[in-house]
Each structure stands twice: as C-alpha cells, then as structure tokens.
Design a protein around this motif. Structure first.
Motif, PDB file in Angstrom:
ATOM      1  N   SER A  61       0.819  -1.212   0.022  1.00  0.00           N
ATOM      2  CA  SER A  61       0.139  -0.074  -0.066  1.00  0.00           C
ATOM      3  C   SER A  61       0.840   1.359  -0.114  1.00  0.00           C
ATOM      4  CB  SER A  61      -0.926  -0.192   1.209  1.00  0.00           C
ATOM      5  OG  SER A  61      -1.793  -1.217   1.289  1.00  0.00           O
ATOM      6  N   PRO A  62       0.201   2.417  -0.270  1.00  0.00           N
ATOM      7  CA  PRO A  62       1.171   3.544  -0.277  1.00  0.00           C
ATOM      8  C   PRO A  62       1.811   3.770   1.060  1.00  0.00           C
ATOM      9  CG  PRO A  62      -0.836   3.971  -1.487  1.00  0.00           C
ATOM     10  CD  PRO A  62      -0.991   2.601  -0.862  1.00  0.00           C
ATOM     11  N   GLY A  63       3.119   4.258   1.099  1.00  0.00           N
ATOM     12  CA  GLY A  63       3.777   4.302   2.290  1.00  0.00           C
ATOM     13  C   GLY A  63       4.495   3.402   2.902  1.00  0.00           C
ATOM     14  N   GLN A  64       4.127   2.031   2.336  1.00  0.00           N
ATOM     15  CA  GLN A  64       4.683   1.040   2.959  1.00  0.00           C
ATOM     16  C   GLN A  64       6.216   0.507   1.999  1.00  0.00           C
ATOM     17  OE1 GLN A  64       1.829  -1.969   2.393  1.00  0.00           O
ATOM     18  NE2 GLN A  64       1.140  -2.066   4.494  1.00  0.00           N
ATOM     19  N   LYS A  65       6.907   0.024   3.069  1.00  0.00           N
ATOM     20  CA  LYS A  65       8.372  -0.443   2.106  1.00  0.00           C
ATOM     21  C   LYS A  65       8.048  -1.339   1.049  1.00  0.00           C
ATOM     22  CE  LYS A  65      12.846  -2.180   3.613  1.00  0.00           C
ATOM     23  NZ  LYS A  65      13.780  -2.600   4.458  1.00  0.00           N
ATOM     24  N   SER A  66       8.437  -1.023   0.092  1.00  0.00           N
ATOM     25  CA  SER A  66       8.062  -1.752  -1.384  1.00  0.00           C
ATOM     26  C   SER A  66       9.154  -1.893  -2.480  1.00  0.00           C
ATOM     27  CB  SER A  66       6.863  -1.313  -1.793  1.00  0.00           C
ATOM     28  OG  SER A  66       7.144  -0.137  -2.488  1.00  0.00           O
ATOM     29  N   VAL A  67       8.870  -2.886  -3.119  1.00  0.00           N
ATOM     30  CA  VAL A  67       9.857  -2.827  -4.404  1.00  0.00           C
ATOM     31  C   VAL A  67       9.156  -3.150  -5.414  1.00  0.00           C
ATOM     32  CG1 VAL A  67      10.422  -5.474  -3.868  1.00  0.00           C
ATOM     33  CG2 VAL A  67      11.891  -4.087  -5.396  1.00  0.00           C
ATOM     34  N   VAL A  68       9.369  -2.778  -6.740  1.00  0.00           N
ATOM     35  CA  VAL A  68       8.467  -2.769  -7.852  1.00  0.00           C
ATOM     36  C   VAL A  68       9.150  -3.707  -8.899  1.00  0.00           C
ATOM     37  CG1 VAL A  68       7.789  -1.699  -9.975  1.00  0.00           C
ATOM     38  CG2 VAL A  68       7.711  -0.466  -7.919  1.00  0.00           C
ATOM     39  N   LEU A  69       8.413  -4.864  -9.064  1.00  0.00           N
ATOM     40  CA  LEU A  69       8.667  -5.951  -9.810  1.00  0.00           C
ATOM     41  C   LEU A  69       7.730  -6.410 -10.767  1.00  0.00           C
ATOM     42  CD1 LEU A  69      10.390  -8.216  -6.915  1.00  0.00           C
ATOM     43  CD2 LEU A  69      11.572  -7.099  -8.690  1.00  0.00           C
ATOM     44  N   PRO A  70       8.233  -7.025 -11.905  1.00  0.00           N
ATOM     45  CA  PRO A  70       7.174  -7.539 -12.966  1.00  0.00           C
ATOM     46  C   PRO A  70       6.467  -8.623 -12.347  1.00  0.00           C
ATOM     47  CG  PRO A  70       9.331  -8.189 -13.638  1.00  0.00           C
ATOM     48  CD  PRO A  70       9.555  -7.248 -12.465  1.00  0.00           C
ATOM     49  N   THR A  71       5.202  -8.757 -12.904  1.00  0.00           N
ATOM     50  CA  THR A  71       4.487  -9.942 -12.433  1.00  0.00           C
ATOM     51  C   THR A  71       3.553 -10.321 -13.345  1.00  0.00           C
ATOM     52  OG1 THR A  71       2.888 -10.875 -10.770  1.00  0.00           O
ATOM     53  CG2 THR A  71       2.751  -8.643 -11.105  1.00  0.00           C
ATOM     54  N   LYS A  72       3.079 -11.546 -13.493  1.00  0.00           N
ATOM     55  CA  LYS A  72       1.934 -11.849 -14.508  1.00  0.00           C
ATOM     56  C   LYS A  72       0.536 -11.906 -13.751  1.00  0.00           C
ATOM     57  CE  LYS A  72       4.808 -14.547 -17.531  1.00  0.00           C
ATOM     58  NZ  LYS A  72       4.920 -15.864 -18.224  1.00  0.00           N
ATOM     59  N   GLU A  73      -0.450 -11.530 -14.679  1.00  0.00           N
ATOM     60  CA  GLU A  73      -1.771 -11.396 -14.222  1.00  0.00           C
ATOM     61  C   GLU A  73      -2.715 -11.989 -15.266  1.00  0.00           C
ATOM     62  OE1 GLU A  73      -2.956 -10.669 -11.522  1.00  0.00           O
ATOM     63  OE2 GLU A  73      -1.233  -9.387 -10.532  1.00  0.00           O
ATOM     64  N   PHE A  74      -3.670 -12.527 -15.009  1.00  0.00           N
ATOM     65  CA  PHE A  74      -4.608 -13.272 -15.915  1.00  0.00           C
ATOM     66  C   PHE A  74      -5.826 -12.169 -16.126  1.00  0.00           C
ATOM     67  CE2 PHE A  74      -7.699 -16.132 -17.747  1.00  0.00           C
ATOM     68  CZ  PHE A  74      -6.950 -16.940 -18.623  1.00  0.00           C
ATOM     69  N   ILE A  75      -5.725 -11.404 -17.009  1.00  0.00           N
ATOM     70  CA  ILE A  75      -6.609 -10.380 -17.373  1.00  0.00           C
ATOM     71  C   ILE A  75      -7.600 -10.568 -18.779  1.00  0.00           C
ATOM     72  CG2 ILE A  75      -7.027  -7.750 -17.609  1.00  0.00           C
ATOM     73  CD1 ILE A  75      -4.461  -7.423 -16.076  1.00  0.00           C
ATOM     74  N   LYS A  76      -8.892 -10.643 -18.515  1.00  0.00           N
ATOM     75  CA  LYS A  76      -9.637 -10.698 -19.703  1.00  0.00           C
ATOM     76  C   LYS A  76      -9.349 -11.996 -20.536  1.00  0.00           C
ATOM     77  CE  LYS A  76     -10.929  -6.072 -19.964  1.00  0.00           C
ATOM     78  NZ  LYS A  76     -11.050  -4.694 -20.773  1.00  0.00           N
ATOM     79  N   GLY A  77      -8.855 -12.999 -19.923  1.00  0.00           N
ATOM     80  CA  GLY A  77      -8.490 -14.233 -20.548  1.00  0.00           C
ATOM     81  C   GLY A  77      -7.276 -14.426 -21.158  1.00  0.00           C
ATOM     82  N   THR A  78      -6.235 -13.420 -20.659  1.00  0.00           N
ATOM     83  CA  THR A  78      -4.958 -13.528 -21.307  1.00  0.00           C
ATOM     84  C   THR A  78      -3.777 -13.201 -20.356  1.00  0.00           C
ATOM     85  OG1 THR A  78      -5.921 -12.528 -23.524  1.00  0.00           O
ATOM     86  CG2 THR A  78      -3.631 -12.382 -23.083  1.00  0.00           C
ATOM     87  N   TRP A  79      -2.568 -13.642 -20.328  1.00  0.00           N
ATOM     88  CA  TRP A  79      -1.772 -13.650 -19.084  1.00  0.00           C
ATOM     89  C   TRP A  79      -0.753 -12.271 -19.766  1.00  0.00           C
ATOM     90  CZ3 TRP A  79      -1.159 -15.440 -14.581  1.00  0.00           C
ATOM     91  CH2 TRP A  79      -1.942 -16.750 -14.619  1.00  0.00           C
TER      92      TRP A  79
END
Length: 224
Positions: free
Chosen positions: A126-144
C-alpha cells in the motif's frame, strides 16, 4: 586285356562347425582360436555394458533428480511448519494453506521476491509501505499479461507469513470480510477454492495448484 581304372572315392568333408574342433586339434589346444574367442567374449560384454550404461541410467538419473527435488522441497516446507501451525492456532488459517501458498507464490523460494525481500505470498504494498517494484504476470480478460507492481518488503520469513495470515483475517480496505470463507473452510480443498473465488489470485488454476501441492506433500497432516 583292357584294364579297368579304379575309381577313387573322395571323402566328403563335413561342413558342420564343430566347437570341439575349433578349440582342439589332434588332442592339442588351439591357443590362437581360444585367445580369439576370449577376446571376442570380452568385447561383447564391454559393448553390452556400454549400451546398458547409455540407456538405463537416463531413467534412473531422472528418478534420482526428482527424489532429490522432492526431499529438498519437503525440507524447506518442514522448516515453515512450526510457525504455520502457530498462526493457525492464533488466526484460524489452515497450516496447509499457508504452506502451499508460500510454495506456489514464491516458486518454492526461487523467486527474487522471496529470496531478496522475504515476500512469500506476492502481497502488494500500500502507499507508504516499504516496497519494491517487480514484474508479475496477471490473468486479465482471458490473457496472461506482464505488469509492474509494488510488492511489500519484509525483514524475514515469519514477517511475511504473519502478514499473510492477517490479510486473510482482516481482508482488504474495500472489503474486510473478503476472505471470511477461507477462514471458515473445514478443509484445505474448500479453503483453496475460497481463495480463488475471493480474488486472491487471477490464475484460473490457482485452487487446483494449491490442492496438488498439499496432496503431493501431505501438508494437510499439519492442520489442526
């Protein structure tokens, strides 16, 4: 007087191969033939042994590799069991679900997110939390599709496991009851399906993947 010519009969030589004749002649051992025979047997055995080594070990090596991998994964899972059971007692999250999700989401602790940032559950930041931006796969509208997303960073494995349990208990900002059915589930199969239905992951095969891991490693024996 006419003399008759005597006909001499030619002896027919036997065309049949005699093993005894091959090795013995006139009562003496034919050393040359014997040596050749021994060399031939040795060469034949060497060829047979080489063929066996080139064919059978392929299956054996594959089986051994699978056994080693299974044992390595079992050892890693077993290291998480005590804390997973503690979280189950405190928050009601089945230990088998905690373990299976950790394995699946972190690719058996092989992902960059788990190895470097101790995030075993793919929990977003969430905003303000310690984080790292990484690529990830999501299944959206029938497509990865591959997207970049901010993931939470933890100091250790237990921090990640605790946050996972609290997420299931507290839900999300828009729906605090989001994972209630997961906590109420009487068994791991029901809980796994409830996780997918609640939208924990977009992968349509998510529940079945969790169930497969649990059953392959008998993780339900840790549920209390």
């Amino acid at each position: 007087m006419v003399t008759k010519k005597r006909r001499t009969r030619k002896r027919k030589t036997s065309s049949k191969f005699s093993i005894q004749a091959f090795f013995v002649k006139n009562g003496q051992l034919r050393r040359r033939n014997t040596v050749l025979f021994v060399i031939g047997v040795v060469l034949l055995c060497a060829v047979a042994l080489r063929w066996q080594n080139n064919h059978q070990p392929i299956a054996n090596n594959s089986t051994n590799a699978q056994t080693v991998l299974y044992e390595q994964r079992s050892t890693w899972l077993n290291s998480l069991v005590p804390y997973a059971q503690q979280l189950q007692r405190q928050y009601g999250v089945l230990a088998s679900i905690s373990l299976a999700q950790a394995a699946l989401e972190s690719n058996w602790n092989g992902s960059q997110l788990s190895q470097q940032y101790h995030n075993f559950y793919g929990i977003k930041a969430s905003p303000g939390q310690k984080s790292v931006v990484l690529p990830t796969k999501e299944f959206i509208k029938g497509t990865w599709v591959t997207i970049n997303a901010p993931f939470k960073v933890y100091d250790n494995t237990q921090g990640s496991m605790l946050d996972h349990a609290l997420l299931l208990v507290r839900g999300t900002g828009e729906n605090h009851q989001r994972y209630n059915q997961v906590l109420k589930a009487p068994d791991y199969i029901t809980a796994a399906n409830a996780l997918y239905q609640a939208g924990y992951a977009t992968d349509p095969g998510y529940a079945q993947k969790l169930i497969k891991i649990i059953e392959m490693y008998h993780l339900n024996r840790f549920d209390r």
